[in-house]
Every structure is written in structure tokens, then in C-alpha cells.
Design a protein around this motif. Sequence first.
Motif, PDB file in Angstrom:
ATOM      1  N   GLU A 142       0.827  -1.205   0.000  1.00  0.00           N
ATOM      2  CA  GLU A 142       0.000   0.000   0.000  1.00  0.00           C
ATOM      3  C   GLU A 142       0.866   1.261   0.000  1.00  0.00           C
ATOM      4  O   GLU A 142       0.543   2.241  -0.685  1.00  0.00           O
ATOM      5  CB  GLU A 142      -0.943  -0.024   1.196  1.00  0.00           C
ATOM      6  N   THR A 143       1.978   1.252   0.731  1.00  0.00           N
ATOM      7  CA  THR A 143       2.872   2.409   0.745  1.00  0.00           C
ATOM      8  C   THR A 143       3.456   2.648  -0.650  1.00  0.00           C
ATOM      9  O   THR A 143       3.551   3.803  -1.106  1.00  0.00           O
ATOM     10  CB  THR A 143       3.992   2.211   1.770  1.00  0.00           C
ATOM     11  N   ILE A 144       3.842   1.577  -1.333  1.00  0.00           N
ATOM     12  CA  ILE A 144       4.352   1.709  -2.706  1.00  0.00           C
ATOM     13  C   ILE A 144       3.288   2.330  -3.604  1.00  0.00           C
ATOM     14  O   ILE A 144       3.565   3.253  -4.388  1.00  0.00           O
ATOM     15  CB  ILE A 144       4.799   0.334  -3.248  1.00  0.00           C
ATOM     16  N   LEU A 145       2.057   1.834  -3.514  1.00  0.00           N
ATOM     17  CA  LEU A 145       0.973   2.349  -4.351  1.00  0.00           C
ATOM     18  C   LEU A 145       0.662   3.805  -4.030  1.00  0.00           C
ATOM     19  O   LEU A 145       0.424   4.622  -4.935  1.00  0.00           O
ATOM     20  CB  LEU A 145      -0.274   1.487  -4.162  1.00  0.00           C
ATOM     21  N   ILE A 146       0.680   4.169  -2.749  1.00  0.00           N
ATOM     22  CA  ILE A 146       0.397   5.548  -2.339  1.00  0.00           C
ATOM     23  C   ILE A 146       1.489   6.490  -2.839  1.00  0.00           C
ATOM     24  O   ILE A 146       1.207   7.564  -3.389  1.00  0.00           O
ATOM     25  CB  ILE A 146       0.255   5.628  -0.811  1.00  0.00           C
ATOM     26  N   ASP A 147       2.751   6.098  -2.649  1.00  0.00           N
ATOM     27  CA  ASP A 147       3.862   6.955  -3.084  1.00  0.00           C
ATOM     28  C   ASP A 147       3.860   7.142  -4.598  1.00  0.00           C
ATOM     29  O   ASP A 147       4.094   8.257  -5.098  1.00  0.00           O
ATOM     30  CB  ASP A 147       5.188   6.355  -2.620  1.00  0.00           C
ATOM     31  N   ALA A 148       3.594   6.056  -5.331  1.00  0.00           N
ATOM     32  CA  ALA A 148       3.564   6.150  -6.798  1.00  0.00           C
ATOM     33  C   ALA A 148       2.383   6.993  -7.269  1.00  0.00           C
ATOM     34  O   ALA A 148       2.491   7.727  -8.258  1.00  0.00           O
ATOM     35  CB  ALA A 148       3.501   4.755  -7.410  1.00  0.00           C
ATOM     36  N   LEU A 149       1.265   6.913  -6.561  1.00  0.00           N
ATOM     37  CA  LEU A 149       0.095   7.722  -6.918  1.00  0.00           C
ATOM     38  C   LEU A 149       0.400   9.203  -6.703  1.00  0.00           C
ATOM     39  O   LEU A 149      -0.004  10.059  -7.511  1.00  0.00           O
ATOM     40  CB  LEU A 149      -1.099   7.288  -6.085  1.00  0.00           C
ATOM     41  N   LYS A 150       1.123   9.502  -5.625  1.00  0.00           N
ATOM     42  CA  LYS A 150       1.517  10.889  -5.365  1.00  0.00           C
ATOM     43  C   LYS A 150       2.391  11.430  -6.489  1.00  0.00           C
ATOM     44  O   LYS A 150       2.259  12.598  -6.891  1.00  0.00           O
ATOM     45  CB  LYS A 150       2.247  10.971  -4.026  1.00  0.00           C
ATOM     46  N   GLU A 151       3.275  10.581  -7.027  1.00  0.00           N
ATOM     47  CA  GLU A 151       4.124  11.006  -8.143  1.00  0.00           C
ATOM     48  C   GLU A 151       3.302  11.311  -9.400  1.00  0.00           C
ATOM     49  O   GLU A 151       3.721  12.097 -10.251  1.00  0.00           O
ATOM     50  CB  GLU A 151       5.165   9.928  -8.449  1.00  0.00           C
ATOM     51  N   LYS A 152       2.122  10.697  -9.489  1.00  0.00           N
ATOM     52  CA  LYS A 152       1.219  10.965 -10.617  1.00  0.00           C
ATOM     53  C   LYS A 152       0.317  12.174 -10.365  1.00  0.00           C
ATOM     54  O   LYS A 152      -0.514  12.509 -11.204  1.00  0.00           O
ATOM     55  CB  LYS A 152       0.360   9.727 -10.897  1.00  0.00           C
ATOM     56  N   GLY A 153       0.477  12.798  -9.193  1.00  0.00           N
ATOM     57  CA  GLY A 153      -0.271  14.015  -8.895  1.00  0.00           C
ATOM     58  C   GLY A 153      -1.544  13.807  -8.102  1.00  0.00           C
ATOM     59  O   GLY A 153      -2.372  14.725  -8.026  1.00  0.00           O
ATOM     60  N   TYR A 154      -1.706  12.645  -7.493  1.00  0.00           N
ATOM     61  CA  TYR A 154      -2.924  12.348  -6.737  1.00  0.00           C
ATOM     62  C   TYR A 154      -2.549  11.758  -5.377  1.00  0.00           C
ATOM     63  O   TYR A 154      -1.493  11.152  -5.222  1.00  0.00           O
ATOM     64  CB  TYR A 154      -3.796  11.340  -7.488  1.00  0.00           C
ATOM     65  N   LYS A 155      -3.437  11.909  -4.429  1.00  0.00           N
ATOM     66  CA  LYS A 155      -3.251  11.255  -3.132  1.00  0.00           C
ATOM     67  C   LYS A 155      -4.610  10.992  -2.493  1.00  0.00           C
ATOM     68  O   LYS A 155      -5.575  11.712  -2.740  1.00  0.00           O
ATOM     69  CB  LYS A 155      -2.370  12.091  -2.210  1.00  0.00           C
ATOM     70  N   PRO A 156      -4.690   9.930  -1.684  1.00  0.00           N
ATOM     71  CA  PRO A 156      -5.958   9.652  -1.006  1.00  0.00           C
ATOM     72  C   PRO A 156      -6.326  10.772  -0.044  1.00  0.00           C
ATOM     73  O   PRO A 156      -5.459  11.444   0.518  1.00  0.00           O
ATOM     74  CB  PRO A 156      -5.685   8.342  -0.248  1.00  0.00           C
ATOM     75  N   LYS A 157      -7.620  10.941   0.153  1.00  0.00           N
ATOM     76  CA  LYS A 157      -8.111  11.840   1.197  1.00  0.00           C
ATOM     77  C   LYS A 157      -8.362  10.989   2.440  1.00  0.00           C
ATOM     78  O   LYS A 157      -9.388  10.326   2.555  1.00  0.00           O
ATOM     79  CB  LYS A 157      -9.378  12.564   0.742  1.00  0.00           C
ATOM     80  N   TRP A 158      -7.381  10.977   3.342  1.00  0.00           N
ATOM     81  CA  TRP A 158      -7.489  10.192   4.561  1.00  0.00           C
ATOM     82  C   TRP A 158      -8.439  10.878   5.543  1.00  0.00           C
ATOM     83  O   TRP A 158      -8.652  12.090   5.486  1.00  0.00           O
ATOM     84  CB  TRP A 158      -6.121  10.015   5.213  1.00  0.00           C
ATOM     85  N   HIS A 159      -8.981  10.086   6.454  1.00  0.00           N
ATOM     86  CA  HIS A 159      -9.912  10.599   7.467  1.00  0.00           C
ATOM     87  C   HIS A 159     -11.124  11.251   6.821  1.00  0.00           C
ATOM     88  O   HIS A 159     -11.675  12.218   7.352  1.00  0.00           O
ATOM     89  CB  HIS A 159      -9.212  11.579   8.405  1.00  0.00           C
ATOM     90  N   HIS A 160     -11.566  10.720   5.680  1.00  0.00           N
ATOM     91  CA  HIS A 160     -12.783  11.179   5.016  1.00  0.00           C
ATOM     92  C   HIS A 160     -13.777  10.021   4.994  1.00  0.00           C
ATOM     93  O   HIS A 160     -13.581   9.041   4.272  1.00  0.00           O
ATOM     94  CB  HIS A 160     -12.491  11.669   3.599  1.00  0.00           C
ATOM     95  N   ARG A 161     -14.804  10.132   5.806  1.00  0.00           N
ATOM     96  CA  ARG A 161     -15.773   9.050   6.008  1.00  0.00           C
ATOM     97  C   ARG A 161     -17.050   9.327   5.219  1.00  0.00           C
ATOM     98  O   ARG A 161     -17.735  10.316   5.444  1.00  0.00           O
ATOM     99  CB  ARG A 161     -16.101   8.922   7.504  1.00  0.00           C
ATOM    100  N   ALA A 162     -17.364   8.413   4.287  1.00  0.00           N
ATOM    101  CA  ALA A 162     -18.590   8.542   3.482  1.00  0.00           C
ATOM    102  C   ALA A 162     -19.769   7.943   4.240  1.00  0.00           C
ATOM    103  O   ALA A 162     -19.650   6.915   4.903  1.00  0.00           O
ATOM    104  CB  ALA A 162     -18.412   7.848   2.140  1.00  0.00           C
ATOM    105  N   ARG A 163     -20.924   8.586   4.132  1.00  0.00           N
ATOM    106  CA  ARG A 163     -22.154   8.079   4.749  1.00  0.00           C
ATOM    107  C   ARG A 163     -23.348   8.615   3.971  1.00  0.00           C
ATOM    108  O   ARG A 163     -23.196   9.424   3.056  1.00  0.00           O
ATOM    109  CB  ARG A 163     -22.243   8.473   6.227  1.00  0.00           C
ATOM    110  N   CYS A 164     -24.543   8.150   4.339  1.00  0.00           N
ATOM    111  CA  CYS A 164     -25.785   8.630   3.712  1.00  0.00           C
ATOM    112  C   CYS A 164     -25.699   8.552   2.186  1.00  0.00           C
ATOM    113  O   CYS A 164     -25.958   9.529   1.472  1.00  0.00           O
ATOM    114  CB  CYS A 164     -26.122  10.054   4.157  1.00  0.00           C
TER     115      CYS A 164
END
Length: 410
Positions: A111-133
Motif C-alpha cells: 500500500e505504501t508503494i501504491l500511495i507513493d507512486a500515486l503521489k508522483e502521478k499528482g494524486y493522493k488519497p483523502k485520509w480521514h474522510h468518512r462517506a455516509r448517507c
Amino acid sequence: MFNKKTVDIAILGAGPAGLTAAHTLADKGMDFVLLDKEDKSHLNHQTIALHPETLELLDAINVVIPVLSQSTHLNRACLYDSHQKQRAVIDYSELTVKFPFIAVIDQDKLETILIDALKEKGYKPKWHHRARCIEQSDTNVAFTVDRLTEGMTGYAVAHMEMEIDKIFDYKANYVIAADGNHSLAREAAGIDYPEITRDLHYAVFELTTETSLPMEMRMIIEGDHTHAYWPMGPRRCRFSFQMNSESSDQDRGGSSPDLENTHLMALLKAHAPWFKAPIHDVTSRKLVHYQTHLADCFGNNRIWLAGDSAHMTPPTGMLSVNIGMHEAADLANRLSTAPNDDVRQFRLHAYNADRTGEWRRLLDIDHHIVGDDSTAKWLLRHRNNIIGNLPASGESLSAILKQLHLTDAA
């Protein structure tokens, strides 16, 4: 207090499946957001084994090189009976694929590899974002997202709890639900998630040793129990012993007698007497409860499932994580290459048919796997132990079944 957001595709869940979907969409230049209710520090620390086709998928999104450098490569998986007699061998080196081996890696490293590589592509996950409703209509999916932050609470003894910092109203044209077996998106889509086999309970230990270990995966079949050994390096390994107990790690935690060193030594003596390496340390021990689930369908309208939101399987073959990554990439490709919404809908319904058929084959629900010689007859007598536990998927499955003297007659 409320902020409104619109996006073409929302991915819920930043595990291996969600991150794979994000890479695929990023490579296509799509408008998407990747949301996860947890923090990056909550990455999963379990061990996973990546199948050859999964390594090809990681190669396609340009992350395979760091994965290969941080994983242990295994050429063989061997099946043993209760008398420790070797009954069958899977030799991955005989497969005509780009990566003819299994790659064993800690999930948090992947997961760290995937996250770091995604950041190099200009994107990153939005952590602590909880979907509901979550609610879908004919034109979009509307849902609320809580942005969470740590807050201190408690009078006599202070402790940290998550608090809502901000609330967003999202609208997405489509949702890729990679939010795990308790998927809120699946529930919002009204998709059933039935259990298809009995509950399974395992005692799982990760060890370091003072001497080198056998560098092959081993599956031990004893009656209706399946035990597994995965080497994780020259002096590191993982055992999962199937138990009779109804215990689970949530029920009894680390204090369970099933996890004590004396019980570990008894399990090794009973089920893996060939394991003679002196144990240096037990780095992880837990009781795990598994249920095998398969969703009635893989999506409808504008919510579509990938990974554990659609299925859970026994841990030995690690099918859910491998197939889930392929499902996520497949969904992302179907959404990103369609010229209009009508074509998207057509391709998504084809996705449902393709994935449902694939899982019926992987779990041999229709009992199409057959064989005639002594090896095949022994394997088929233990069908419930083996089907769904084989570390094999994709186009390689037919070749691996052939190595086991089995045929898919479908």
C-alpha cells in the motif's frame, strides 16, 4: 459548514483495490477522488501473496519494480496430506507469463508503494474522510463525507477520539466501492452479501527463525482443515492453522490460550513436524474469523463493487485481494474508455456478468472441475479444502489445474 463537491468517479476505500483503481484512473487522466475513513498510519499489516497476473497488473500501472524489490519470490506451492506426504505441486516457473512466481509482501509495504507512486502521478488519497448517507439516482450518487480530526476527550483520563472537522456534500457520476466487507456503498445499492460456506477460524503466527527456511508455500490438508505455511524471507514465515474453536481475535484477543507459545509448539508438532528451525521471535499472533461471502451481483446503476465489498474467501490462496485489484482496474478501465453514459452502463453490466462468472469458476460453484487419476481423486475428495484456497487466478488457473491433474470441464 457544508461544502458541495462534484466528481465523475468516487472511489471509496484506499486499500489495494481502491489504490489500483486510482492508478488506472490517474493514468487515463480521469476526474476522480479517493476517500478513506482511516489514516495512512492504519495500513493493513498482514502478509499477502501476489499472483503472477497481479504482478502483470502492477507492471501496467508502473509500480512492479519496487514491489519486486521488497517481496519474496516463490516458485512452488506444495500440497501435503495429514501424513505429511506430498500429494501435488504447483510449479509457477512452468507458466508462460511475464512473472512466473508468487511475490510475498507485507500489505502495508504494498500500500505504501501504491500511495507513493500515486503521489508522483499528482494524486493522493483523502485520509480521514468518512462517506455516509449514500443514495443513488438515475443520474448520480449523492453522499455525505465527514472530514475527521483527532480531538481530546475525557476528564479524569484524557484520550484521543475522532471528531468531525468539516462536512461535505458530494455528487459523483459513479462510485467504485472498495470499502471492504462491511461496505456502506453495497448496502446503499441494495446488494445482498450472503455467506456461502461455514465460518472458518484460524490461529495465525508470524515468526522469525535462527536458520533458513523452506522457500515454497505449503498447504497441509487434514480432514476438513487446511493449514498453510508462507515463507516471507530466508528467516521469516507465516503459519495459519485452522482451528475447531469458535474464538476470534475480537472475542478473546491476545490472551487466548490458542496463541500462547506452548500451543504454537503443539500446532507445529502436530501439523508441520518438518519445521525444525529454532524460533527467534513470534512477531505477530492473532485469532482470525473468516466467512466466505459472494455478493449477489457486482453492482447496479451507479454503484459498482470491487474487492472485499463483493467477496471474501479463505486466507490460504489470497484470492480476494488478487482478484479485487483486477476488478478495480477493470472497473476503472470500463468507466474511463467509454465515450458516453449509455456505453458506460453497457460495459458495467458486462462487468457484472464477467465477474460473476469468474467467481463461479474460482469457487467451482457448479462443480465443473474434474479429474480421473489418483492425484486428481485425492484432490477432489478434499474439494472443500482446496477450491478457493489455491494461490492461482486469471489465465494461469487452467495451466495450474493441469499441473494438479485437474480440468475445468465448463
